[in-house]
Scaffold this active site. Sequence first.
Site, PDB file in Angstrom:
ATOM      1  N   LYS A  34       0.845  -1.487  -0.215  1.00  0.00           N
ATOM      2  CA  LYS A  34       0.492  -0.005  -0.428  1.00  0.00           C
ATOM      3  C   LYS A  34       0.834   1.868   0.017  1.00  0.00           C
ATOM      4  O   LYS A  34       1.940   1.251   0.341  1.00  0.00           O
ATOM      5  CB  LYS A  34      -0.481  -0.032   1.230  1.00  0.00           C
ATOM      6  CG  LYS A  34       0.090  -0.336   2.567  1.00  0.00           C
ATOM      7  CD  LYS A  34      -1.609   0.004   3.481  1.00  0.00           C
ATOM      8  CE  LYS A  34      -0.483  -0.241   5.181  1.00  0.00           C
ATOM      9  NZ  LYS A  34      -1.367  -1.188   6.043  1.00  0.00           N
ATOM     10  N   ARG A 130     -11.219   0.294  15.176  1.00  0.00           N
ATOM     11  CA  ARG A 130     -11.079   0.975  13.986  1.00  0.00           C
ATOM     12  C   ARG A 130     -12.181  -0.017  13.142  1.00  0.00           C
ATOM     13  O   ARG A 130     -13.978   1.152  12.910  1.00  0.00           O
ATOM     14  CB  ARG A 130      -9.681   1.274  13.412  1.00  0.00           C
ATOM     15  CG  ARG A 130      -8.828   2.193  13.870  1.00  0.00           C
ATOM     16  CD  ARG A 130      -7.958   2.079  13.214  1.00  0.00           C
ATOM     17  NE  ARG A 130      -7.317   1.362  12.297  1.00  0.00           N
ATOM     18  CZ  ARG A 130      -6.272   0.853  12.026  1.00  0.00           C
ATOM     19  NH1 ARG A 130      -5.556   2.061  12.020  1.00  0.00           N
ATOM     20  NH2 ARG A 130      -5.553  -0.435  11.027  1.00  0.00           N
ATOM     21  N   TYR A 255      16.217  30.839   5.599  1.00  0.00           N
ATOM     22  CA  TYR A 255      15.956  31.070   5.702  1.00  0.00           C
ATOM     23  C   TYR A 255      15.753  31.192   7.948  1.00  0.00           C
ATOM     24  O   TYR A 255      15.956  30.513   8.896  1.00  0.00           O
ATOM     25  CB  TYR A 255      14.314  30.141   6.169  1.00  0.00           C
ATOM     26  CG  TYR A 255      13.646  29.866   4.594  1.00  0.00           C
ATOM     27  CD1 TYR A 255      13.533  31.936   3.937  1.00  0.00           C
ATOM     28  CD2 TYR A 255      13.908  29.230   3.664  1.00  0.00           C
ATOM     29  CE1 TYR A 255      13.167  32.047   2.403  1.00  0.00           C
ATOM     30  CE2 TYR A 255      13.789  29.093   2.648  1.00  0.00           C
ATOM     31  CZ  TYR A 255      13.108  30.415   1.756  1.00  0.00           C
ATOM     32  OH  TYR A 255      12.838  30.501   0.530  1.00  0.00           O
ATOM     33  N   MET A 303      12.564  24.004   0.253  1.00  0.00           N
ATOM     34  CA  MET A 303      11.687  24.036   0.209  1.00  0.00           C
ATOM     35  C   MET A 303      12.585  22.464  -1.363  1.00  0.00           C
ATOM     36  O   MET A 303      12.519  21.401  -1.700  1.00  0.00           O
ATOM     37  CB  MET A 303      10.906  24.839  -0.771  1.00  0.00           C
ATOM     38  CG  MET A 303       9.674  23.934  -1.531  1.00  0.00           C
ATOM     39  SD  MET A 303       8.560  24.780  -3.069  1.00  0.00           S
ATOM     40  CE  MET A 303       7.680  25.407  -1.713  1.00  0.00           C
TER      41      MET A 303
HETATM   42  C1  PLP Z   1      -0.873  -1.988   6.635  1.00  0.00           C
HETATM   43  C2  PLP Z   1      -0.231  -2.776   7.379  1.00  0.00           C
HETATM   44  C3  PLP Z   1       0.020  -4.378   7.291  1.00  0.00           C
HETATM   45  C4  PLP Z   1       1.399  -3.806   7.686  1.00  0.00           C
HETATM   46  O1  PLP Z   1       1.570  -3.181   9.073  1.00  0.00           O
HETATM   47  P1  PLP Z   1       3.363  -3.623   9.146  1.00  0.00           P
HETATM   48  O2  PLP Z   1       3.281  -2.748  10.402  1.00  0.00           O
HETATM   49  O3  PLP Z   1       4.116  -2.252   8.089  1.00  0.00           O
HETATM   50  O4  PLP Z   1       4.202  -4.586   8.287  1.00  0.00           O
HETATM   51  C5  PLP Z   1      -0.694  -5.557   7.871  1.00  0.00           C
HETATM   52  N1  PLP Z   1      -1.993  -5.371   7.805  1.00  0.00           N
HETATM   53  C6  PLP Z   1      -3.003  -4.218   7.603  1.00  0.00           C
HETATM   54  C7  PLP Z   1      -4.422  -4.485   7.745  1.00  0.00           C
HETATM   55  C8  PLP Z   1      -2.033  -2.884   7.463  1.00  0.00           C
HETATM   56  O5  PLP Z   1      -3.310  -1.779   7.232  1.00  0.00           O
END
Ligand code: PLP
Length: 362
Positions: A34, A130, A255, A303
């Site tokens: 992701k 959550r 800056y 920047m």
């Molecule tokens: C992001 C995520 C992971 C991976 O977590 P890490 O701490 O990066 O290993 C696993 N399961 C879910 C549901 C996540 O959202």
Amino acid sequence: MVTAEAVVDLAALRNNLARLKSCQPDSKMVAVVKGNAYGHGSVEVSRALNEWVDSFAVARFEEAVVLRHAGISKPIVLLEGCFDQDETDQAIALNFQPVIQNDEQIAWIRQSLVTEKTNFWLKVDTGMHRLGFSLEEIADKHRELLKLAAVDSFVGFVSHLSCADEQDSSRTDEQLAHFIEATKTLVGPRSLANSAALLTRRDIAFDKARPGIALYGVTPFAGRCGQDEQLEPVMTLKSKLIAVRDHKKGEPVGYGGLWQSQSDTRLGVVAIGYGDGYPRTMPTGTPVLVNGRKVPLVGRVSMDMLTVDLGAQASDRVGDEVILWGKGNPVEPLAERVGTIGYELLIQLTSRVKRTYIESAS
Ligand SMILES: *Cc1c(COP(=O)(O)O)cnc(C)c1O
């Protein structure tokens, strides 16, 4: 000329995967890619891991579409599931594996007119609170899902740990017990471990593990580095000196004129800044590698540039290489300096940083 560049070492990535597999040899690996693979480039990372993993996981539908269109044919888990009817229809057709975490998502599957089938995961709320269904609801939801025409061969079970990065957390024990309790009489693959659990909790080995951050060579544990877990940093963030200047004692730089030199020195100006994702809040004194030597960041990060104190004797030249983080300068303590975690620094690199891919296990 390439200035701000994130060099991604695909051999290091595969070494980290092998290291994680060795922690739980009986679990299949779902590589979490992701957030553009935590800033590393999800297509290139997925291609490099494809042969060695069971499947991939992303947070959003669009992230999965990018991978499919790039030719990744393995299953892709949607960790939060689909967010409307259209996504649901397409997810089934594209053979994504949506996580089901609310009743609306079940309704969209039921109403879908798509004739293909795919596999799904049911989210168990074991304590993160959550997303997901309560322990009491799981058996009913599982039964309900298994009746749907779109379900191919399984509806598995996932849950996510809230405190796996803390040593001996009783919450993790509690979540594990809840997960076992909720799923013990039900048939389907199970997945609970993130990177932290994979590295430290052999008792959390289920059918599939879902490592993210550790694949990229970064530790999930505070006060430690990837190296402490025998992981190799995958990304090295580099830039170049674009000016080397004599700088007089007492003169300010940048800056706000925040920093003044205590003595005559030479200053290096580096072509990277918060516009690339290097935090503006990074304080004076933060280590930066110039020609392999650690020198301090001085003054405010702007920047497009930042300044370093090269020292009075420096012989560094315009065009010389600068490493902001990665091999030789781990990202974890840098993140700590600005009150965050390695995850955030990696993922907030902007599109201005060129990603380059190499194969060099060091
Ligand atoms: C992001 C995520 C992971 C991976 O977590 P890490 O701490 O990066 O290993 C696993 N399961 C879910 C549901 C996540 O959202």
